[in-house]
Write a protein that holds these residues in place. Structure first.
Motif, mmCIF file in Angstrom:
data_model
loop_
_atom_site.group_PDB
_atom_site.id
_atom_site.type_symbol
_atom_site.label_atom_id
_atom_site.label_comp_id
_atom_site.label_asym_id
_atom_site.label_seq_id
_atom_site.Cartn_x
_atom_site.Cartn_y
_atom_site.Cartn_z
ATOM 1 N N LYS A 1 -11.993 4.896 -2.468
ATOM 2 C CA LYS A 1 -12.111 3.665 -3.112
ATOM 3 C C LYS A 1 -10.843 3.587 -3.848
ATOM 4 C CE LYS A 1 -15.010 1.617 -6.978
ATOM 5 N NZ LYS A 1 -15.946 1.807 -7.703
ATOM 6 N N PHE A 2 -10.465 1.705 -3.916
ATOM 7 C CA PHE A 2 -9.257 0.868 -4.742
ATOM 8 C C PHE A 2 -9.503 1.376 -6.069
ATOM 9 C CE2 PHE A 2 -8.828 -1.173 -0.648
ATOM 10 C CZ PHE A 2 -8.140 -0.357 -0.235
ATOM 11 N N THR A 3 -8.468 1.248 -6.727
ATOM 12 C CA THR A 3 -8.303 1.361 -8.369
ATOM 13 C C THR A 3 -9.100 0.002 -8.455
ATOM 14 O OG1 THR A 3 -7.214 3.235 -8.643
ATOM 15 C CG2 THR A 3 -7.271 1.899 -10.568
ATOM 16 N N LEU B 1 1.081 -0.721 -0.292
ATOM 17 C CA LEU B 1 0.034 -0.319 -0.100
ATOM 18 C C LEU B 1 0.864 1.044 -0.394
ATOM 19 C CD1 LEU B 1 -2.713 -0.938 2.379
ATOM 20 C CD2 LEU B 1 -2.172 -1.381 0.132
ATOM 21 N N GLU B 2 0.516 2.287 -0.629
ATOM 22 C CA GLU B 2 1.069 2.931 -0.643
ATOM 23 C C GLU B 2 0.775 4.106 0.417
ATOM 24 O OE1 GLU B 2 0.909 5.260 -4.521
ATOM 25 O OE2 GLU B 2 1.694 3.081 -5.982
ATOM 26 N N ASP B 3 1.618 5.267 0.907
ATOM 27 C CA ASP B 3 0.861 6.047 1.684
ATOM 28 C C ASP B 3 -0.097 7.252 0.430
ATOM 29 O OD1 ASP B 3 2.678 5.667 3.526
ATOM 30 O OD2 ASP B 3 4.606 6.841 2.647
ATOM 31 N N GLY B 4 -0.948 8.012 1.368
ATOM 32 C CA GLY B 4 -1.369 8.867 0.617
ATOM 33 C C GLY B 4 -3.299 8.511 0.773
ATOM 34 N N TYR B 5 -3.648 7.141 0.826
ATOM 35 C CA TYR B 5 -4.878 6.923 1.474
ATOM 36 C C TYR B 5 -5.862 7.479 2.714
ATOM 37 C CZ TYR B 5 -4.425 2.521 -2.365
ATOM 38 O OH TYR B 5 -4.319 2.023 -2.666
ATOM 39 N N VAL B 6 -6.969 7.556 2.433
ATOM 40 C CA VAL B 6 -7.965 8.128 3.163
ATOM 41 C C VAL B 6 -9.143 7.072 3.609
ATOM 42 C CG1 VAL B 6 -7.921 11.170 2.445
ATOM 43 C CG2 VAL B 6 -9.374 9.596 1.431
ATOM 44 N N LYS B 7 -9.267 7.785 4.586
ATOM 45 C CA LYS B 7 -10.432 6.607 5.034
ATOM 46 C C LYS B 7 -11.717 6.318 3.871
ATOM 47 C CE LYS B 7 -13.058 4.895 9.006
ATOM 48 N NZ LYS B 7 -13.464 4.896 9.872
ATOM 49 N N ASN B 8 -12.350 5.509 3.790
ATOM 50 C CA ASN B 8 -13.441 5.085 2.831
ATOM 51 C C ASN B 8 -12.959 5.214 1.274
ATOM 52 O OD1 ASN B 8 -14.608 3.839 4.412
ATOM 53 N ND2 ASN B 8 -15.515 6.577 5.676
#
Length: 170
Positions: free
Chosen positions: A116-118, A107-114
């Motif tokens: 959607k994954f590509t 997993l890369e940095d920068g995801y936010v809660k909720n």
């Protein structure tokens, strides 16, 4: 219950009950719960049999399935479409705590809660007394599944997820 089923081999009779339980304790009974769960399960088994073979032979009544006895893989195939969750095994809780190798997915940095994954990802857990996060590599190394079994099952899981999303959208 184990019974001789009409096909001449040992099968199982699975009956959905109205009991509601949590933490190994029966809490109460909910009228018609068993029937509703049975009918929902039967519907999905019928709808997905073109994707993956299942253990269902027939429905004996509105709460009972006659099924093939199977030896399960003690792995739960969780397919995730979103960065979310609240439990200790959820992807969001682990991610916000710094985990970037989650069940073999980088997993890369920068995801936010909720978010959607590509592409939905398969994130397995063990099944037993306590769910445990595990990678596909560990599953094979521990002898829980062969690489061929893993490849087949994760492919089925992805296809079932896709089909479920399409069906829900309708």
């Amino acid at each position: 219950k184990t019974e001789e089923i009409e096909r001449g081999s040992k099968g199982l009779v699975l009956e959905c009950t109205n009991r509601l339980s949590a933490f190994d304790r029966q809490m109460c009974e909910i009228p018609h719960k068993g029937r509703v769960l049975h009918l929902i399960s039967l519907w999905w088994f019928e709808q997905t049999s073109h994707i993956v073979p299942n253990h269902v032979w027939s429905s004996a009544n509105s709460r009972t399935l006659l099924v093939e006895r199977c030896e399960p893989f003690m792995i739960e195939f969780v397919v995730r479409g979103y960065m979310t969750g609240t439990t200790e095994t959820s992807i969001w809780v682990n991610y916000k705590n710094g985990v970037r190798d989650y069940c073999g997915n980088q997993l890369e940095d920068g995801y936010v809660k909720n978010q959607k994954f590509t592409t939905p990802m398969v994130t397995p857990t063990t099944k037993g007394k306590k769910d445990e996060l595990i990678s596909p590599k560990e599953i094979v190394e521990r002898g829980i599944m062969t690489q061929e079994d893993w490849d087949s099952c994760q492919s089925y899981a992805r296809e079932l997820f896709r089909f479920g999303q399409e069906t829900a959208a309708k």
